[in-house]
Design a protein around this motif. Structure first.
Motif, short mmCIF file in Angstrom:
data_model
loop_
_atom_site.label_atom_id
_atom_site.label_comp_id
_atom_site.label_asym_id
_atom_site.label_seq_id
_atom_site.Cartn_x
_atom_site.Cartn_y
_atom_site.Cartn_z
N CYS A 126 5.26 -2.08 0.53
CA CYS A 126 4.26 -2.65 -0.38
C CYS A 126 4.76 -3.91 -1.08
CB CYS A 126 3.82 -1.61 -1.41
SG CYS A 126 5.10 -1.19 -2.61
N CYS B 30 11.01 3.48 -3.03
CA CYS B 30 10.12 2.65 -3.82
C CYS B 30 9.44 3.47 -4.92
CB CYS B 30 9.06 2.04 -2.90
SG CYS B 30 7.81 1.10 -3.79
N GLN C 264 6.96 -4.17 -3.46
CA GLN C 264 7.39 -3.92 -4.84
C GLN C 264 8.88 -4.24 -5.01
OE1 GLN C 264 5.65 -2.87 -7.54
NE2 GLN C 264 7.34 -2.43 -8.89
N GLN D 231 6.82 2.78 -6.41
CA GLN D 231 5.37 2.60 -6.33
C GLN D 231 4.73 3.42 -5.21
OE1 GLN D 231 3.37 -1.10 -7.53
NE2 GLN D 231 2.92 -1.36 -5.36
N CYS D 232 5.35 3.35 -4.02
CA CYS D 232 4.74 4.06 -2.87
C CYS D 232 5.69 5.09 -2.27
CB CYS D 232 4.30 3.06 -1.80
SG CYS D 232 5.66 2.26 -0.93
#
Ligand SMILES: [Zn+2]
Length: 79
Positions: A11, A30, A13, A32-33
């Motif tokens: 992603c 990550c 990030q 975020q994901c």
């Protein structure tokens, strides 16, 4: 303390990881994901620090996440 910066290949990030113990390297993912796929972000400061050296030794980090393939990183070392 060594703080490394990484960029998620999934992603994009950017996230930082502080290594308190060597075995924490296996836990990078990550925020975020939760992807275990990432690359090391080389900061301009690190390049300046190593600019005067002829050779660039590398530190190889191997990260294996359960249920996914292993990832091997070549991280430039300080000497
Ligand atoms: Zn991500």
């Amino acid at each position: 303390m060594p703080i490394f910066e990484f960029r998620c290949l999934q992603c994009g990030q950017i996230f930082e990881k502080l290594f308190l113990k060597p075995d924490e390297k296996a836990d990078i993912q990550c925020p975020q994901c939760n992807s275990p796929s990432f690359e090391r972000v080389i900061s301009r400061t690190n390049y300046v620090m190593g600019a005067g050296k002829n050779k660039k030794p590398k530190l190889t980090t191997r990260s294996c996440a359960p249920g996914s393939s292993c990832l091997t990183l070549d991280i430039p070392g300080p000497d």
